[in-house]
Enzyme design. Structure first.
Site, PDB file in Angstrom:
ATOM      1  N   ALA B 239       0.822  -1.210   0.000  1.00  0.00           N
ATOM      2  CA  ALA B 239       0.000   0.000   0.000  1.00  0.00           C
ATOM      3  C   ALA B 239       0.860   1.266   0.000  1.00  0.00           C
ATOM      4  O   ALA B 239       2.089   1.196   0.062  1.00  0.00           O
ATOM      5  CB  ALA B 239      -0.927  -0.003   1.211  1.00  0.00           C
ATOM      6  N   HIS B 240       0.206   2.408  -0.081  1.00  0.00           N
ATOM      7  CA  HIS B 240       0.911   3.687  -0.179  1.00  0.00           C
ATOM      8  C   HIS B 240       1.791   3.962   1.045  1.00  0.00           C
ATOM      9  O   HIS B 240       1.416   3.681   2.161  1.00  0.00           O
ATOM     10  CB  HIS B 240      -0.018   4.874  -0.436  1.00  0.00           C
ATOM     11  CG  HIS B 240      -1.237   4.954   0.406  1.00  0.00           C
ATOM     12  ND1 HIS B 240      -2.206   5.898   0.191  1.00  0.00           N
ATOM     13  CD2 HIS B 240      -1.679   4.221   1.449  1.00  0.00           C
ATOM     14  CE1 HIS B 240      -3.167   5.747   1.059  1.00  0.00           C
ATOM     15  NE2 HIS B 240      -2.872   4.740   1.832  1.00  0.00           N
TER      16      HIS B 240
END
Lengths: 351, 351, 351
Positions: B239-240
């Site tokens: 994820a980011h």
């Protein structure tokens, strides 16, 4: 296609109850069927929908006994799912690309292309490939060197097939699935991973169907094998040197680690993980989200992470749900025990 | 390539037992090796195959002591896996696309393309990209604006690299992996999600390998970073704003939620989930299917969902398997307690 | 874009503390902000970074009370995340492909293409498709026959949309996601799986965002539906005939099995599995890695596999962690019980 109830009954070997002259021209789900459509009741969970169903014809089992009046003509059959599967093919509208080879496809001159093959736009086929008769290749498919695709197989758009892969006949592989990527093999030396070259391949036998966004890695040596008739759902991971047995089905997001062998007629639920180097024997059934860490016996039923016998897991989990209460009971017992020990020591002192 | 046992022993610093003039021209698994092939025994689970093995040469450890006669010439080495990894490279057949830039590739005129680069059919490279020397780009790769691909890196077919991504040297990214897609960030206002624009990028350092169908999201701000030498298997979610440390390995279908930092030399099993905003310290090992919800200490070993100390989880799980029996014991104790309490009260009444 | 603290305060309805003439021209994370950048403190976990932060401006909540001196100018706002989401759009650099239709795109002559549409290189659009105004289609997108893509929707590179799919307006679908692949439906007859043709479609309503490498299968009959405003993260599996409710969000690697219905405003954590044919009611929240096997009540909070009430699971798991100790206590109780029973029988014998 337009079929009357009496025609359908003949096709399915079924028995009509109601008007046998009504006709249908499409299938529909029982929840949203409209007049002119054919629907079915297989899962008893959906019985409530029967009594408001506007389908013209409804397939039901011989055992089904309606508790209230029903609008559609009923056709009773031995196997409702089987009958719907048979009819779904009749109602199917083919959405195939045009036969022939698209002008912009890039096919290596050493590749052999069979008769009646469909090769769509933006397809790349590498050297020494053998594409057999009747194969359908949708756009954006890449086939690396030395691959074979058997008769009447279909590769949907975006499938990537890497070098040396052997695919049998009547195989379907859905969009963006990757076959023959490198297995995950390294040795850690001096603090860094050194890659073990993955020299093997992938073999997919006849009548296999593989979902979308699946990954099947090539073997480090030898072959990763998917046996005849196996069915893999979407987003599945098959590691190097795994073997999936004949007529085995795996639900979405499951994964099998390196060198494990899954037998025939195994059913694997969704999001299951199977560790490497084990053997799941024929007929085993594995509940969704289980983590299997040991060989299974034939026809085993497994559940849990790490997986136990299915009913054993459920019994343990039933107690797990009640653990706070069990803990309280234990604490109360300890208090009662202390009280009793005190009383006993008084009694003993007095005796 | 054809090598004799004595030549191999020199190459590997090993010791020959048996005919040192036999030669091999390919590697094979111990289960299906045929004459002329080189095989190995590393995992003791496979020892049974040694005694029927038709390989001409077998690599074994110094410690291996056969319990029955063995056909192949043995070469004893310090590190069997390391030796096979070394030899696998020798036996590798290169299946590279032709050097040069395919006529149908669409490369923005502002992109800079290094020497000895391979750009295959149907590749799109956006404005201001920098593709360094020796890079190999397979068909159907998309590289968005302002990306850099370092020396000798390989992007397999169907990889998508979105804007501003920086990729180092000797990086391999397997088919259909997506780098730099938007992170999953929203705020819910008035009952609807409003997207938080994802303005950051992805940075992948040297010597990283990433499997097939992986997704690495761009940072909301700053960078999602995969550090030098890290290895990610297939179908992984990053994820980011996540950071994956140097020489860390993650097995297939694992996922790391936003802004978590994974240290160096961490080993993550398959189907592991790591929540957002935590720090997994260097040397941590996480068992497959675990769910990690808290920071870990250095060299921690974790298991379970939510994850506990590995051996603590196993001890608890051992009791879990036995919970129905434990529950019975508790019930029996309660009954015995009641009986005793009755007897005591009688004794007390009588005393 | 360059904005001063006083301008930002007006834009955001915030209150400046410090020099209101400083300006910023980019956003940055609090950990790595440099002079000239705007940062924010929303999650209190990051407070330690505030005191060394070099950002020129920092957005904070009205409640934030610094424990030490702070360098940046502070702007206090009601909703820090909301304010950043609003500003992120201002700072966004558009990286769009050029408007218009690429010369190499293959568009069926029966397809209808709206105004101001962007169709990039190597795109295939099938017969009878309707692409509405403002749609952006990135490279390597395949759109099968009879699909509709609503106004201003974006399909990122490598997306595959199969026949009969209906997509609404302002929808974003990220790279390599597959929409409308066949559902996983078979009947096993005579030991082999027979495919049930999947005749339905996929319907995606307005304002939906779908991550990368997701798979959404077409319905067997009827439609698989993603309702207005729903947000799906990466690598998610949506099986045939599933319905995902309005403004529901699902985190990465989750999966929903066939025919289940997820209500409105549901939050699904990462790696969650939801079995087939159940109904998750509006407002339900499901913890990561849970396995949901039953209908939920409205606003239920679920955890575990199989899933229980969230706090019930946590309470049971707290005891689970302690099971070896609990087991010991039970064994000790049994020993104490035996000792007492002996004493009692002596007392009884003596009385």
């Amino acid at each position: 296609m337009k079929l009357s109830a009496s025609e359908l009954a003949v096709l399915l070997g079924g028995k009509v109850e109601g008007d046998d002259t009504v006709w249908v021209d499409r299938p529909a789900r029982i929840e949203d069927a409209t007049p002119g459509s054919l629907s079915f009741l297989a899962n008893p969970k959906y019985e409530e929908f029967v009594y408001d169903c506007d389908a013209s014809i409804l397939l039901v089992s011989h055992a089904f006994s309606p508790s209230r009046p029903v609008n559609p003509t009923l056709i009773r059959v031995d196997d409702v799912y089987g009958a719907m599967a048979f009819l779904a093919e009749k109602f199917e509208v083919q959405n195939l690309p045009e036969k022939g080879v698209a002008a912009n496809a890039v096919i290596d001159p050493t590749a052999s292309i069979g008769e009646e093959v469909t090769i769509s736009d933006f397809v790349v086929i590498g050297p020494n490939c053998k594409i057999e008769a009747g194969v359908v290749i949708h756009p954006f498919v890449f086939i690396g060197p030395n691959c074979e695709i058997g008769k009447n197989s279909t590769l949907y758009s975006g499938v990537k097939v890497h070098f040396d892969t052997k695919i049998g006949a009547q195989v379907s592989i859905h969009s963006n699935t990757v076959i023959g990527s490198d297995g995950f093999g390294y040795v850690k030396t001096d603090g860094a991973f050194k890659k073990i070259k993955q020299l093997g391949n992938v073999v997919i036998e006849d009548d296999v169907e593989i979902g979308a966004n699946v990954v099947i890695d090539r073997a480090s040596l030898g072959s990763t094998v998917i046996r005849k008739g196996a069915k893999l759902d979407n987003l599945i991971q098959i590691a190097h040197n795994v073997e999936i047995g004949e007529h085995t089905a795996m639900a979405a997001q499951s994964g099998v680690a390196g060198s494990s062998k899954i037998g025939k007629d195994v059913l694997v639920g969704g999001q299951v993980g199977i560790v490497g180097h084990i053997h799941i024997k024929d007929g085993t059934q594995i509940q969704a989200q289980s983590g299997v860490t040991n060989n299974s016996k034939e026809n085993a039923r497994l559940y849990g992470s790490p997986a136990l016998d299915y009913s054993k897991y459920l019994r343990s989990y039933a107690v797990f749900r009640n653990l706070p209460e069990l803990n309280n009971q234990l604490n109360q017992l300890q208090e009662r025990m202390q009280a009793i020990e005190k009383e006993i020591s008084q009694l003993l002192a007095n005796s």
